[in-house]
Design an enzyme around this catalytic site. Sequence first.
Site, mmCIF file in Angstrom:
data_model
loop_
_atom_site.group_PDB
_atom_site.id
_atom_site.type_symbol
_atom_site.label_atom_id
_atom_site.label_comp_id
_atom_site.label_asym_id
_atom_site.label_seq_id
_atom_site.Cartn_x
_atom_site.Cartn_y
_atom_site.Cartn_z
ATOM 1 C CG MET A 1 -10.788 3.865 2.097
ATOM 2 S SD MET A 1 -9.546 3.997 2.834
ATOM 3 C CE MET A 1 -8.126 3.844 1.644
ATOM 4 C CG HIS B 1 -3.938 -1.284 -1.630
ATOM 5 N ND1 HIS B 1 -5.145 -1.909 -1.846
ATOM 6 C CD2 HIS B 1 -4.376 -0.582 -0.574
ATOM 7 C CE1 HIS B 1 -6.124 -1.750 -1.063
ATOM 8 N NE2 HIS B 1 -5.815 -0.660 -0.260
ATOM 9 C CG MET C 1 -8.061 7.666 2.537
ATOM 10 S SD MET C 1 -6.806 7.721 3.897
ATOM 11 C CE MET C 1 -6.230 6.170 3.946
ATOM 12 C CG ASP D 1 -4.920 2.763 0.708
ATOM 13 O OD1 ASP D 1 -5.851 2.159 0.789
ATOM 14 O OD2 ASP D 1 -3.634 2.394 1.355
ATOM 15 C CG MET E 1 -11.585 -1.933 5.079
ATOM 16 S SD MET E 1 -10.155 -1.626 4.296
ATOM 17 C CE MET E 1 -9.045 -0.814 5.493
ATOM 18 C CG HIS F 1 -9.150 0.762 -0.600
ATOM 19 N ND1 HIS F 1 -8.668 0.416 0.757
ATOM 20 C CD2 HIS F 1 -10.603 0.688 -0.171
ATOM 21 C CE1 HIS F 1 -9.692 0.513 1.709
ATOM 22 N NE2 HIS F 1 -10.581 0.535 1.147
ATOM 23 C CG ASP G 1 -6.120 -2.356 3.163
ATOM 24 O OD1 ASP G 1 -5.155 -1.923 3.902
ATOM 25 O OD2 ASP G 1 -6.633 -1.558 2.565
ATOM 26 C CB SER H 1 -1.013 0.077 1.270
ATOM 27 O OG SER H 1 -1.498 1.266 1.526
HETATM 28 C C1 DX5 Z 1 -6.211 1.983 5.544
HETATM 29 C C2 DX5 Z 1 -5.692 1.771 4.251
HETATM 30 C C3 DX5 Z 1 -4.578 0.609 4.269
HETATM 31 C C4 DX5 Z 1 -3.542 1.092 4.818
HETATM 32 C C5 DX5 Z 1 -2.870 0.017 5.389
HETATM 33 O O1 DX5 Z 1 -7.235 2.742 5.503
HETATM 34 O O2 DX5 Z 1 -6.907 1.233 3.396
HETATM 35 O O3 DX5 Z 1 -4.247 0.271 3.055
HETATM 36 O O4 DX5 Z 1 -2.668 1.746 3.964
HETATM 37 O O5 DX5 Z 1 -1.635 0.349 6.063
HETATM 38 P P1 DX5 Z 1 -1.165 -0.627 7.159
HETATM 39 O O6 DX5 Z 1 -0.373 -1.740 6.472
HETATM 40 O O7 DX5 Z 1 0.265 0.218 7.599
HETATM 41 O O8 DX5 Z 1 -2.006 -1.140 8.245
HETATM 42 ZN ZN ZN Z 2 -6.479 0.233 1.314
#
Ligand code: DX5
Ligand code: ZN
Length: 238
Positions: free
Chosen positions: A77, A42, A46, A44, A146, A75, A184, A17
Amino acid sequence: MSEYDEGVPGTIQIAPSILAADFGHLGDEVRAAEAAGADLIHVDVMDGHFVPNISLGPVVVEGLRPVTKLELDVHLMIDSPWDYLEAFARAGADSITVHVEACPDPADTIGQIHKLGKRAGIVMSPPTSVDAVEPFVELVERVLVMSVHPGFGGQSFLPEVLSKTDALSRWRKERSLSFDIQIDGGIKEANSREVVEKGVETLVAGSAIFGGDDYGQRISAMRAAAESGLAARDERAV
Ligand code: DX5
Ligand code: ZN
């Protein structure tokens, strides 16, 4: 199996990620992750509404597209994810995963992702029951569980979500489906075996990979632990 499927359940995939990467050198970080043996990247996204943090948008995906041949696994969010599907698809996403909590009509949103020629995933946050995604498992190529509350990297793994991977794995088998089960949040070498034993194939890890110097060693160690879980799972199935 749908026309979008690439792998078959039963192949371990390690997905760094980039949230935990050095954003000042993001292209180099993605190149390094690929060279270190990552299977997908991956990404992320947000929006500061669906989760209390802001990360990146389609321009970053566009910038990373020429840097790697690996799947860019986006992903989302974000609220109203359907408003941004086309922008991420055009930017070069290969797969787009949306939160069931953010979609009043998940089947429609999944259909829009497929119309854009991309693989579709559905994801649920820790408080959401696995039953919320059950009606959609036949429509998607990926179900993401998650294992932390979405919004931040570096949190601790929540073991109670493993009952969800159990249920997903059972539905997949009973209905002869082939969606990928991804997990994740808080994934590291120490829990990789256990999550794979519970049905997971794709392990997303941010801090456990980008938090050290030797990405290759970290990915290999995680893969070895995951593969031992797969062997244990297969043995039980015999
Ligand atoms: C959280 C993300 C994850 C995050 C995971 O909201 O969706 O992908 O980056 O990070 P680690 O592996 O550090 O928990
Ligand atoms: Zn993620």
